[in-house]
Design a protein around this motif. Structure first.
Motif, short mmCIF file in Angstrom:
data_model
loop_
_atom_site.label_atom_id
_atom_site.label_comp_id
_atom_site.label_asym_id
_atom_site.label_seq_id
_atom_site.Cartn_x
_atom_site.Cartn_y
_atom_site.Cartn_z
N GLN A 190 0.82 -1.22 0.00
CA GLN A 190 0.00 0.00 0.00
C GLN A 190 0.85 1.27 0.00
O GLN A 190 0.66 2.17 0.82
CB GLN A 190 -0.97 -0.01 1.18
CG GLN A 190 -2.02 -1.12 1.12
CD GLN A 190 -3.13 -0.95 2.12
OE1 GLN A 190 -2.93 -0.51 3.26
NE2 GLN A 190 -4.34 -1.25 1.69
N VAL A 191 1.81 1.32 -0.89
CA VAL A 191 2.69 2.49 -0.98
C VAL A 191 1.91 3.69 -1.49
O VAL A 191 0.91 3.55 -2.20
CB VAL A 191 3.89 2.19 -1.90
CG1 VAL A 191 4.72 1.04 -1.37
CG2 VAL A 191 3.42 1.90 -3.32
N GLN A 192 2.39 4.87 -1.14
CA GLN A 192 1.74 6.10 -1.59
C GLN A 192 2.55 6.84 -2.65
O GLN A 192 2.05 7.80 -3.23
CB GLN A 192 1.47 7.02 -0.39
CG GLN A 192 0.50 6.41 0.61
CD GLN A 192 -0.11 7.43 1.55
OE1 GLN A 192 0.30 8.58 1.57
NE2 GLN A 192 -1.11 7.03 2.30
N LYS A 193 3.78 6.40 -2.87
CA LYS A 193 4.62 7.03 -3.88
C LYS A 193 5.02 5.99 -4.92
O LYS A 193 5.36 4.86 -4.59
CB LYS A 193 5.88 7.63 -3.26
CG LYS A 193 5.62 8.75 -2.27
CD LYS A 193 6.93 9.27 -1.71
CE LYS A 193 6.72 10.39 -0.70
NZ LYS A 193 8.02 10.87 -0.14
N GLN A 194 5.01 6.42 -6.18
CA GLN A 194 5.42 5.50 -7.23
C GLN A 194 6.90 5.15 -7.11
O GLN A 194 7.32 4.05 -7.49
CB GLN A 194 5.12 6.10 -8.61
CG GLN A 194 5.17 5.08 -9.73
CD GLN A 194 4.57 5.58 -11.02
OE1 GLN A 194 5.31 5.79 -11.99
NE2 GLN A 194 3.27 5.80 -11.05
N SER A 195 7.69 6.05 -6.54
CA SER A 195 9.10 5.76 -6.32
C SER A 195 9.28 4.61 -5.34
O SER A 195 10.21 3.80 -5.48
CB SER A 195 9.83 7.01 -5.82
OG SER A 195 9.25 7.49 -4.62
N ASP A 196 8.40 4.51 -4.34
CA ASP A 196 8.46 3.39 -3.41
C ASP A 196 8.07 2.08 -4.10
O ASP A 196 8.63 1.02 -3.81
CB ASP A 196 7.54 3.64 -2.21
CG ASP A 196 8.04 4.79 -1.34
OD1 ASP A 196 9.26 5.05 -1.34
OD2 ASP A 196 7.20 5.43 -0.67
N ALA A 197 7.10 2.18 -5.00
CA ALA A 197 6.72 0.99 -5.78
C ALA A 197 7.89 0.54 -6.65
O ALA A 197 8.13 -0.67 -6.80
CB ALA A 197 5.50 1.32 -6.64
N ASP A 198 8.62 1.48 -7.21
CA ASP A 198 9.75 1.13 -8.05
C ASP A 198 10.84 0.42 -7.25
O ASP A 198 11.47 -0.53 -7.74
CB ASP A 198 10.31 2.39 -8.70
CG ASP A 198 11.45 2.09 -9.65
OD1 ASP A 198 11.24 1.31 -10.60
OD2 ASP A 198 12.56 2.61 -9.44
#
Length: 317
Positions: A190-198
């Motif tokens: 449940q990340v809120q930043k796409q950078s964290d998803a990356d």
């Protein structure tokens, strides 16, 4: 033993092609629309139209060049083909419909995801828009979809351009299963930043362009701020084995005689040399063009891809 005609194909050489000049006026794109099909599926699409300054008033609906319908691959969307669609609309002076297939982009979600279902959606779309003798272009999953449409012979086509896939049963690269695992981990985090998803996805795919391709399916939920997948991971994960299959087995029972251009990446294994004879039996009028690229031919070598398609279709006009 295969007949000579069954295995014959003309191999195109891009390096020897004569140079051509094209109008540099930009094609126009309408805001994306959706078409509800008789089976309840809603297909989203972009329509790219030729530049109005190049409109030829002598062309009527009877002599205008046929439209192009462009299909993406697994985990892709119409956005992947946006730039190339504009170029084709400009260079070939015809409308280009870039579709979101079911369970992708802005189109409907449905638990059934196989090539018969995908082909039926495309056939319904062609009928709904009354597209006459369209050119079908499809990459990867889209390639098998357009080949299935051609072999089903439910609609009349003008030409076929499958990109880096063949009409055979062949398991998908294990990468796709890894992508699903990484995408599920992102979903659970449940990340809120796409950078964290990356950062999470880096454990499953080292290549930044492929990660960016996959992460393009994320959107930020305005209610909780969480990055969520636009695509139904459950349905697509269950369909991975089916994406390696092909619904036709016997070229004696199903064959497409129309002009066909098979585009393959030389660094990809999806259209190996040993597959060419079976391609020739299903599609006896096929030509092949090799582009020095991996599986992601269109994005890796866009100019080479553009040149191959434009010259192939201009020869048919």
């Amino acid at each position: 033993m295969l007949s000579r005609r069954a295995v014959l194909f003309r191999h195109l050489s891009l390096s020897k092609s004569s140079p051509r000049t094209f109008n540099t006026t930009i094609a126009t794109r309408r805001p994306f629309s959706t078409t509800e099909l008789p089976n309840g599926i809603k297909l989203a699409y972009d329509l790219h139209e030729p530049p109005t300054t190049d409109w030829d008033p002598s062309r009527t609906s009877h002599n205008a060049p046929p439209p192009i319908v462009f299909l993406h691959g697994l985990f892709g969307s119409k956005k992947n083909n946006r730039s190339m669609s504009k170029v084709f609309a400009r260079d070939l002076q015809r409308p280009v419909y870039a579709l979101d297939l079911r369970n992708h982009g802005d189109s409907s979600h449905h638990p059934q995801h196989d090539y018969t279902a995908l082909a039926e959606d495309v056939e319904h779309f062609l009928r709904a828009h009354e597209l006459q003798a369209p050119i079908l272009i499809g990459h990867s999953m889209g390639a098998k979809t357009v080949m299935t449409v051609a072999l089903r012979q439910r609609v009349a086509l003008g030409a076929l351009i499958p990109v880096d896939n063949a009409p055979v049963d062949a398991a998908l690269k294990s990468d796709f299963g890894q992508y699903v695992r990484g995408m599920r981990q992102i979903q659970d985090a449940q990340v809120q930043k796409q950078s964290d998803a990356d950062i999470i996805l880096q454990a499953y795919e080292s290549a930044l362009p492929i990660r960016q391709f996959l992460l393009a399916n994320l959107y930020r939920d305005t209610h909780d701020g969480v990055q969520k997948w636009r695509i139904p991971l459950k349905y697509l994960a269950n369909a991975l084995d089916k994406m390696g299959d092909f619904p036709f087995r016997d070229p004696e029972e199903a064959r497409y005689e129309g002009p066909t251009l098979v585009v393959r990446g030389t660094k990809s294994h999806y259209v190996a040399d040993e597959m060419l004879p079976i391609i020739g039996r299903f599609f006896p009028s096929f030509q092949a063009v090799d582009i020095e690229a991996g599986h992601w031919v269109v994005s890796e070598k866009p100019e080479e891809f553009r040149k191959a398609v434009v010259e192939f279709l201009q020869d048919k006009d």
